[in-house]
Design an enzyme around this catalytic site. Structure first.
Site, short mmCIF file in Angstrom:
data_model
loop_
_atom_site.label_atom_id
_atom_site.label_comp_id
_atom_site.label_asym_id
_atom_site.label_seq_id
_atom_site.Cartn_x
_atom_site.Cartn_y
_atom_site.Cartn_z
N GLU A 106 63.35 48.74 -19.98
CA GLU A 106 64.40 47.85 -19.47
C GLU A 106 64.38 47.89 -17.94
O GLU A 106 64.33 48.97 -17.35
CB GLU A 106 65.77 48.34 -19.99
CG GLU A 106 66.98 47.79 -19.26
CD GLU A 106 67.07 46.27 -19.26
OE1 GLU A 106 66.96 45.67 -20.36
OE2 GLU A 106 67.22 45.68 -18.18
N GLY A 139 58.96 45.40 -17.43
CA GLY A 139 58.16 45.42 -18.65
C GLY A 139 56.74 44.96 -18.43
O GLY A 139 55.81 45.44 -19.08
N ASP A 156 62.50 41.51 -25.99
CA ASP A 156 63.93 41.17 -26.07
C ASP A 156 64.41 40.92 -24.64
O ASP A 156 65.19 41.69 -24.07
CB ASP A 156 64.70 42.34 -26.70
CG ASP A 156 66.20 42.11 -26.70
OD1 ASP A 156 66.94 43.11 -26.87
OD2 ASP A 156 66.63 40.95 -26.54
N SER A 157 63.90 39.84 -24.06
CA SER A 157 64.15 39.60 -22.64
C SER A 157 65.17 38.48 -22.42
O SER A 157 65.52 37.78 -23.36
CB SER A 157 62.83 39.20 -21.95
OG SER A 157 62.50 37.86 -22.34
N ASP A 159 65.87 34.82 -20.46
CA ASP A 159 65.04 33.62 -20.43
C ASP A 159 64.05 33.69 -19.27
O ASP A 159 64.18 34.55 -18.39
CB ASP A 159 65.96 32.39 -20.30
CG ASP A 159 66.80 32.19 -21.56
OD1 ASP A 159 68.03 32.37 -21.49
OD2 ASP A 159 66.21 31.91 -22.62
N1 SAM Z 1 69.40 38.33 -26.57
C1 SAM Z 1 69.14 37.99 -25.18
C2 SAM Z 1 68.43 36.67 -25.10
O1 SAM Z 1 67.99 36.20 -26.13
O2 SAM Z 1 68.35 36.13 -23.99
C3 SAM Z 1 68.43 39.12 -24.49
C4 SAM Z 1 69.35 40.30 -24.34
S1 SAM Z 1 68.79 41.68 -23.44
C5 SAM Z 1 70.28 42.11 -22.66
C6 SAM Z 1 67.79 41.01 -22.15
C7 SAM Z 1 67.33 42.13 -21.24
O3 SAM Z 1 66.07 41.83 -20.63
C8 SAM Z 1 68.29 42.41 -20.06
O4 SAM Z 1 68.82 43.71 -20.19
C9 SAM Z 1 67.40 42.28 -18.81
O5 SAM Z 1 67.74 43.20 -17.80
C10 SAM Z 1 66.03 42.57 -19.41
N2 SAM Z 1 64.88 42.10 -18.63
C11 SAM Z 1 64.72 40.92 -17.97
N3 SAM Z 1 63.52 40.88 -17.35
C12 SAM Z 1 62.89 42.07 -17.63
C13 SAM Z 1 61.61 42.63 -17.28
N4 SAM Z 1 60.76 41.95 -16.51
N5 SAM Z 1 61.30 43.86 -17.76
C14 SAM Z 1 62.18 44.55 -18.54
N6 SAM Z 1 63.41 44.09 -18.90
C15 SAM Z 1 63.75 42.85 -18.45
#
Ligand code: SAM
Length: 283
Positions: A106, A139, A156-157, A159
């Site tokens: 994350e 990630g 699970d990122s 958008d």
């Molecule tokens: N269910 C949501 C959706 O469908 O959009 C996703 C939920 S989850 C909270 C998304 C997570 O991705 C966030 O905690 C965000 O910080 C993380 N995130 C975004 N870009 C990322 C990256 N490059 N590497 C790791 N985590 C990332």
């Protein structure tokens, strides 16, 4: 008049939710974070004002991105989650006693910390499970550097805007392929095709150039506005996708937990796609 948040994911369309109680509001290094209570959806997490997950409907999303690939694989031991800061994905993956390790990468530690505090019902103790290895990192960087091999990789990122953008690139998927075991499966959060069709086409175009078997499956999550959400599917093992309900049921019967959305019939039916989504597939 209670105040409302307006989610403006699209220039011409949005959704709004009444804020019955604001529980947390702040800006981390990477994203603005909000957790509030809404009478219908319970606790709601937004990042940069985009709904990420809600107490009421997160089960659909988290069950379909974990149980489907893990049960399709049939012998998954090592799972990688990219993103997933709220802990809901890790919780569902760890319900499989056969899973020996879940690595969760994350990018924003603030999401983890305040999800532990304000959304404990999502992670359900997952952060304390000794099988969970939480890494705070991008990630995309992790995927490039990891030497481990994973049976299931779950993206699970957010958008493909802001920090999430790098997780929708050919380079990232190529690195993911290298990090999969021979029978490994990659699944991705790939947006709501009715609203974000080009994102699905882009991901599947990359999958087509990298993997022997690729497709998408769907489920409808009420707070991801615009109809069914697509989940990308990519693997070099062509035996996983075309399982019968009976084969999936036999495996699911060996699990010792109850689900609220996923079941063997839903597993198989999720790959049945309406024409407008099929038309987004690269030819
Ligand atoms: N269910 C949501 C959706 O469908 O959009 C996703 C939920 S989850 C909270 C998304 C997570 O991705 C966030 O905690 C965000 O910080 C993380 N995130 C975004 N870009 C990322 C990256 N490059 N590497 C790791 N985590 C990332």
């Amino acid at each position: 008049m209670k105040n409302w948040i307006i989610e403006q994911l699209y220039p011409e369309y949005g959704q709004s939710m009444r804020v019955d109680e604001m529980l947390y509001e702040g800006t981390g290094d990477l994203q603005s974070l909000k957790v509030f209570h809404n009478e219908r959806f319970g606790r709601v997490l937004t990042l940069d004002n985009i709904v990420q997950t809600t107490q009421a409907d997160n089960f659909i999303y988290h069950e379909m991105l974990t149980h489907l690939p893990i049960i399709a694989h049939g012998n998954a031991k090592n799972v990688l989650i990219i993103g997933g800061g709220d802990g809901g994905m890790a919780y569902e993956a760890l319900r499989h006693q056969s899973i020996e390790k879940v690595t969760m990468v994350e990018i924003d530690s603030a999401v983890v910390e305040f999800s532990k505090q304000h959304l404990p019902m999502l992670s359900n103790g997952a952060f304390d499970d000794p099988r969970l290895n939480l890494i705070i990192n991008d990630g995309a960087l992790f995927m490039k550097e990891t030497k481990d091999k994973y049976d299931v990789i779950i993206v699970d990122s957010t958008d493909p805007i802001g920090p999430g953008e790098v997780l929708f690139t050919h380079e990232f998927y190529s690195d993911a392929k290298k990090a999969l075991t021979e029978e490994g499966i990659l699944v991705t959060q790939n947006g709501v095709p009715f609203m974000q069709g080009d994102e699905l086409t882009t991901s599947l175009t990359h999958f087509k150039s990298l993997f022997k078997d690729w497709s998408a499956y769907i489920a409808t999550i009420p707070t991801y506005a615009g109809g069914p959400m697509a989940f990308g599917w990519a693997t070099d093992s062509e035996k996983h996708r075309f399982k019968t309900v009976e084969e999936i049921a036999a495996r699911f019967s060996e699990e010792d937990f109850e689900t609220h959305y996923y079941n063997p019939e839903v597993h198989v039916a999720a790959f049945a796609l309406p024409q407008y989504i099929k038309k987004l597939f690269p030819v």
